[in-house]
Design an enzyme around this catalytic site. Structure first.
Site, mmCIF file in Angstrom:
data_model
loop_
_atom_site.group_PDB
_atom_site.id
_atom_site.type_symbol
_atom_site.label_atom_id
_atom_site.label_comp_id
_atom_site.label_asym_id
_atom_site.label_seq_id
_atom_site.Cartn_x
_atom_site.Cartn_y
_atom_site.Cartn_z
ATOM 1 N N CYS A 87 0.833 -1.197 0.000
ATOM 2 C CA CYS A 87 0.000 0.000 0.000
ATOM 3 C C CYS A 87 0.877 1.260 0.000
ATOM 4 C CB CYS A 87 -0.976 -0.043 1.173
ATOM 5 S SG CYS A 87 -2.365 1.114 1.011
ATOM 6 N N HIS A 204 -3.474 -5.687 1.030
ATOM 7 C CA HIS A 204 -2.804 -5.948 2.310
ATOM 8 C C HIS A 204 -2.835 -7.434 2.677
ATOM 9 C CE1 HIS A 204 -2.273 -1.818 3.972
ATOM 10 N NE2 HIS A 204 -3.276 -1.523 3.154
ATOM 11 N N GLU A 206 -0.980 -8.926 4.732
ATOM 12 C CA GLU A 206 -0.713 -9.063 6.174
ATOM 13 C C GLU A 206 -1.976 -8.928 7.006
ATOM 14 O OE1 GLU A 206 -0.800 -4.602 5.844
ATOM 15 O OE2 GLU A 206 -0.450 -6.336 4.541
#
Length: 232
Positions: A87, A204, A206
């Protein structure tokens, strides 16, 4: 076991997400690296997380690109060290010239925070070599400036060199107009550099590491990375 470094800028807000994903889900050694740090010794893999580095003043990533640690990140990458920008991290890598292209405001000029589908376009990278080409992943996005742009000659170069790692798609893996919610050229969600050791992606992974949080689709990406590091 590889040691991961998570870079922290003033305004980073996904640094602890990245730390948790690698430390507590993947079981790796992880260190936070402050934006003023200049020592990357002992780090095997760098993550530049999402957020709003330096408040996103001027434009996303423009100020962070000049922070002291980024000089070392560039040296690390130029020596073949693996780097992943997520990002805002993707935006910073673009500003630093480690990957080609630029980011514009989302097509509808609105901040978008939701889960989207992305498709793996190649297994020829340390970030994707354990994935299935054409595999579809349910991953969150959270950005206002994720509309990836590159000129036509640059796009052809990305395509010819197999540098597009992920594209936005629908649940069936189709590249529909509706799936390309931010207007990115060629549905691009993630690309690597020519050396294939630097990845920038807007979604994302994660944040998609545990079923409790709605998706584990980010884990295969990090498993691919760990597999690559163990072989290196």
């Amino acid at each position: 076991m590889a040691t991961f470094g998570v870079v922290v800028f003033p305004g980073s807000n996904c640094d602890h997400d990245a730390y948790h994903a690698m430390k507590h889900v993947m079981g790796c050694e992880v260190k936070f690296l402050w934006h003023k740090d200049t020592d990357l010794s002992g780090i095997d893999f760098l993550i530049i997380p999402g957020g709003f580095s330096y408040g996103d003043y001027l434009r996303s990533g423009a100020i962070a690109r000049f922070s002291p640690i980024m000089q070392e990140v560039v040296k690390f990458a130029e020596k073949g060290g693996p780097v992943m920008g997520i990002c805002n991290g993707f935006q910073i890598l673009l500003e630093a010239g480690l990957i080609p292209g630029a980011m514009m405001h989302n097509q509808k000029l609105k901040f978008v925070c939701k889960n989207v589908f992305i498709r793996c376009e190649t297994t020829d990278s340390l970030f994707t070599n354990s994935l299935k080409k054409g595999g579809v992943f349910d991953i969150p996005v959270s950005h206002g400036e994720g509309n990836y742009f590159i000129d036509q000659s640059g796009l052809k170069s990305l395509q010819d060199n197999d540098q597009v790692l992920f594209r936005y798609c629908d649940a069936n893996g189709e590249l529909t107009e509706g799936a390309n919610f931010n207007g990115s050229i060629d549905h691009i969600a993630g690309i690597c550099n020519e050396g294939r050791n630097v990845l920038g992606m807007m979604p994302h992974p994660e944040r998609a590491m545990e079923k409790l949080l709605g998706s584990e689709d980010g884990k295969p990406i990090f498993e691919s990375i760990l597999n690559s590091l163990s072989v290196a």
